[in-house]
Structures are given as C-alpha cells and as structure tokens.
Scaffold this motif. Structure first.
Motif, PDB file in Angstrom:
ATOM      1  N   HIS A   3       0.663  -1.165  -0.133  1.00 17.92           N
ATOM      2  CA  HIS A   3       0.049  -0.072   0.148  1.00 17.92           C
ATOM      3  C   HIS A   3       0.763   1.506  -0.218  1.00 17.92           C
ATOM      4  O   HIS A   3       1.988   1.160   0.517  1.00 17.92           O
ATOM      5  CB  HIS A   3      -0.963   0.118   1.375  1.00 17.92           C
ATOM      6  N   ASP A  63       6.241   2.953   6.744  1.00 18.13           N
ATOM      7  CA  ASP A  63       4.904   2.304   6.694  1.00 18.13           C
ATOM      8  C   ASP A  63       4.367   2.966   5.381  1.00 18.13           C
ATOM      9  O   ASP A  63       3.650   4.052   5.479  1.00 18.13           O
ATOM     10  CB  ASP A  63       4.074   2.480   7.880  1.00 18.13           C
ATOM     11  N   MET A  64       4.652   2.331   4.188  1.00 17.65           N
ATOM     12  CA  MET A  64       5.427   1.076   3.945  1.00 17.65           C
ATOM     13  C   MET A  64       6.230   1.472   2.628  1.00 17.65           C
ATOM     14  O   MET A  64       6.660   0.640   1.913  1.00 17.65           O
ATOM     15  CB  MET A  64       4.776  -0.169   3.717  1.00 17.65           C
ATOM     16  N   GLU A  86      -5.178   1.114   2.939  1.00 18.25           N
ATOM     17  CA  GLU A  86      -4.879   0.219   3.800  1.00 18.25           C
ATOM     18  C   GLU A  86      -4.930   0.798   5.139  1.00 18.25           C
ATOM     19  O   GLU A  86      -5.540   0.392   6.074  1.00 18.25           O
ATOM     20  CB  GLU A  86      -3.515  -0.382   3.482  1.00 18.25           C
ATOM     21  N   GLU A  87      -4.526   2.017   5.172  1.00 18.26           N
ATOM     22  CA  GLU A  87      -4.493   2.813   6.574  1.00 18.26           C
ATOM     23  C   GLU A  87      -5.915   3.195   7.079  1.00 18.26           C
ATOM     24  O   GLU A  87      -5.983   3.598   8.349  1.00 18.26           O
ATOM     25  CB  GLU A  87      -3.675   4.163   6.733  1.00 18.26           C
ATOM     26  N   GLU A  93       5.164  -4.928   4.552  1.00 16.91           N
ATOM     27  CA  GLU A  93       4.976  -3.916   5.698  1.00 16.91           C
ATOM     28  C   GLU A  93       6.164  -4.066   6.442  1.00 16.91           C
ATOM     29  O   GLU A  93       6.914  -4.923   6.352  1.00 16.91           O
ATOM     30  CB  GLU A  93       3.774  -4.498   6.436  1.00 16.91           C
TER      31      GLU A  93
HETATM   32 ZN   LIG Z   1       1.325  -0.378   6.374  1.00 19.07          ZN
END
Ligand SMILES: [Zn+2]
Length: 375
Positions: free
Chosen positions: A84, A113-114, A147-148, A172
């Motif tokens: 992501h 991240d990431m 994703e977050e 990740e």
């Molecule tokens: Zn992440």
C-alpha cells in the motif's frame, strides 16, 4: 549465494533515490489527488520494470489502485505482492518532518510504513528480471491506496487476486527488532446503539428509559469480555449520548474495538456482542459489526521455510507478530501462505520520528529476492 546481498548493497543509492521520490510525494489516504500523483509515478516506474500487464482501477474517494502482472501465462501458481502506498500523515507533514538521512536512518512520512518496503520489493523484482531469474509463474503486484483506513475499497480485489496464489508477500515494516511478522491480531469494529425513551427529567422522569444508564451496564458487561492473557481485547473507545441537560436520554451510540489472535476467539467475541440483552425494561440494545479483519494465525511451517531460505543467503531471520492488522490478514484467513513484515526495519511508524534503517533496504530486497527464487 550472498553475492545477492552484495549486489543489493551496491544498489543502495538507487534505492535511496527511489525512496526519496516516493516520500516526497505525500500520500495521505484521504487526499485522492495527492495519492494519485504517487500512483502516476509508480505506474511509470512499474512500466520500466517490464510488467506485461498494468491495470489501473479507478477509485472515486481514495487513490486509484494498480494491478501489475509479470509472466501472466507462466504455468506455476502465482505469487502476490501486497503493497500500500497511502500513509496516515496529513498533507503538509513533510514541512515539519522533512526528508533527511542521519546516522544511517532515513526520516520522512511514510518512509517505514510502507514506502521503504515498496522500494525493496521493486528492487528485488528488477534484479531478478535483469538476471533472467524471475520465477516461472505469474507474479502479481497490487498497489493499494486505502490500507490505513482498513482497505474498504481494495479488500474485494485483494481477495479475488489472492484466490489462486501460492504465496502472498507483504513488505509492511518488520518489527522494531527486524523480525518478520508471522502473526497479526484480527480486529473488529462495532457500533453499539442503545435506545431508551426520552422524558422530562423534572416533570416525568419515571416515564423515561435512560439510555445512558443502560449503556453504563452494557459497557461493564462488554468490558468483561477482555481476556488479555490470551491476546483478546475489547475496548469501548467512543461514546455519544443524551440531548439536553434536563431530558432523560433516549439514545446512546458507542464504538467498540475488538482484537484477537485466533479466528475462534474473534468468532466468540462476535457471538457475545451479538447477544447483548437489555438490562432495563423497554430498552433496545443492538451491536453491529462495521468492519472486520480476520487474524493472521501463526503458521510455524512458513517461518521455518523463510528462515531456512534466509540462512542460505547469509541472513538470520527472526519472527514476531503485531497487534495491528495488515492486508496480509485477508490472504492468511483465506489459507494462502502469507509472509508479512518483509519490509524495512526502523521505528516510529505513524509518528513524527518515522524512519527507516537504511541498511535494511538492501537486506530486505535480498530476502524478498531469495524467497522469490527458492520458495
Ligand atoms: Zn502499512
């Protein structure tokens, strides 16, 4: 065989350049325009890496999603990279946490991240292509942008792409100590709604059903579902209720965060929260799951295999886990072998001192390339 590690070490400055390009393009999940600029950049980058197909899946409220495939017609079962590129840092964070390298660390929003993991993964793919060593199977790369916030837009695509895959690789961040992640807790978010009955607190308090008093009892009941020793947590995290200082409150809503290590424990929590019954006559209690990521249960066979491969390439691999989820939770719960935490080492994810240990970029590229070669 550790010449692979030497090779990636020789690529250190190119990897730092790519990381700089990516971090300089801020990509807060909620700012589609900005995230799409990074998607444009990566789409062009992936094209230079020779993907035979690149699909851009338009999104309306988050950045577009990219699905690239190498060797689409090769005979083996596919491997899948899940990355992501969105971050939790609001646009403008770069001005208070500018990109800088210090003491072997690379600082910047989203570096750990990431974006660092994305760099190692792309580097590994590039190296194997140049050496003519790409696995004889399709290789999918999904670049997601939500994703977050729990992957609401990409979840279905992730599951559909993973369905026939032999392995999912998730770059990740590794743990702070540099271990890959062989387990992750699952999480469920629930909304609790208590409905009572409003009445005048002075004239007719007896006619009301106080939703706050009902809530207070439910909150204690819910709190008893905690089983921290076994990794199960249930937390009432937000509450809102009442309408005025002289009105018996008719309604309360609350948010509940649940985490557990096993699918069995998650299912147990789900059943318990679905079976809350009112304590006060006339009150109505409903508890609905709004979001769910199943746990990634630990599979010792996967770690042993990854560690043995690492060893052959001069890398000692450790394992650990995380209380938070990733998109790897989805693939693991489908029974797809999933290796997570293959990305950069570092510290401070989601904070102002987020940084990557620079030496970990070539190290993790080596590990990823080794896994692609030997799995
Ligand atoms: Zn992440």
């Amino acid at each position: 065989m550790s010449n692979l590690l030497d090779y990636f070490r020789s690529r250190r400055s190119q990897m730092l350049d790519l990381l700089t390009e990516m971090v300089a393009r801020e990509s807060f999940t909620r700012d589609k325009g900005k995230v799409d600029q990074l998607v444009d950049f990566l789409e062009a980058k992936i094209r230079t890496l020779g993907a035979q197909s690149i699909r851009r899946i338009p999104q309306s409220d988050v950045g577009d999603i990219l699905h690239a495939t190498w060797n689409p017609n090769a005979p083996g079962k596919p491997y899948l990279f899940l990355v992501h590129i969105d971050t939790v840092h609001p646009i403008g964070a770069l001005s208070s946490m500018p990109i800088r390298c210090e003491d072997g660390r690379f600082y910047g929003p989203g570096a750990l991240d990431m974006k660092g993991g994305v760099v190692s993964a792309l580097e590994a793919i590039q190296a194997l292509r140049e050496r003519g060593q790409m696995p004889n199977r399709p290789l999918h790369l999904l670049v997601t942008t939500d994703e977050e916030i729990g992957s609401p837009r990409s979840e279905a695509l992730i599951k559909a792409t993973a369905a026939d895959c032999a392995l999912a690789l998730v770059p990740e961040p590794a743990t702070k100590e540099g271990a890959i992640k062989t387990w992750r807790k699952g999480g469920g978010k629930y909304e609790l709604v208590i409905e009572g009955r409003a009445s005048h607190a002075g004239i007719a308090p007896q006619e009301g059903i106080n939703a706050i008093i009902e809530f207070a009892q439910q909150a204690l009941e819910i709190n008893r579902l905690n089983d921290l020793k076994y990794g199960t947590s249930v937390s009432v995290t937000m509450v809102e209720g009442g309408s005025a200082g002289n009105v018996i409150p008719a309604r309360v809503t609350a948010q509940i965060d649940t985490r557990a290590l096993t699918i069995e424990a998650m299912d147990g929590l789900h059943a318990a929260l679905g079976n809350l019954y009112p304590k006060m006559p006339g009150a109505i209690v409903t508890c609905q799951r709004k979001h769910h990521r199943p746990p990634m249960e630990r599979r010792p066979d996967l770690f042993e295999k990854a560690a043995a491969i690492g060893e052959r390439y001069g890398l000692t691999i450790y394992e650990d886990g995380a209380g938070g989820g990733s998109d790897g939770n989805f693939t693991a719960a489908m029974g797809i072998p999933t290796l997570d935490g293959l990305g950069a080492h570092g510290d401070g994810a989601h904070t102002a001192h987020e940084h990557v240990i620079i030496d970990s970029l070539p190290r993790q590229a080596t590990l990823i390339a080794a896994i692609l070669l030997e799995w």
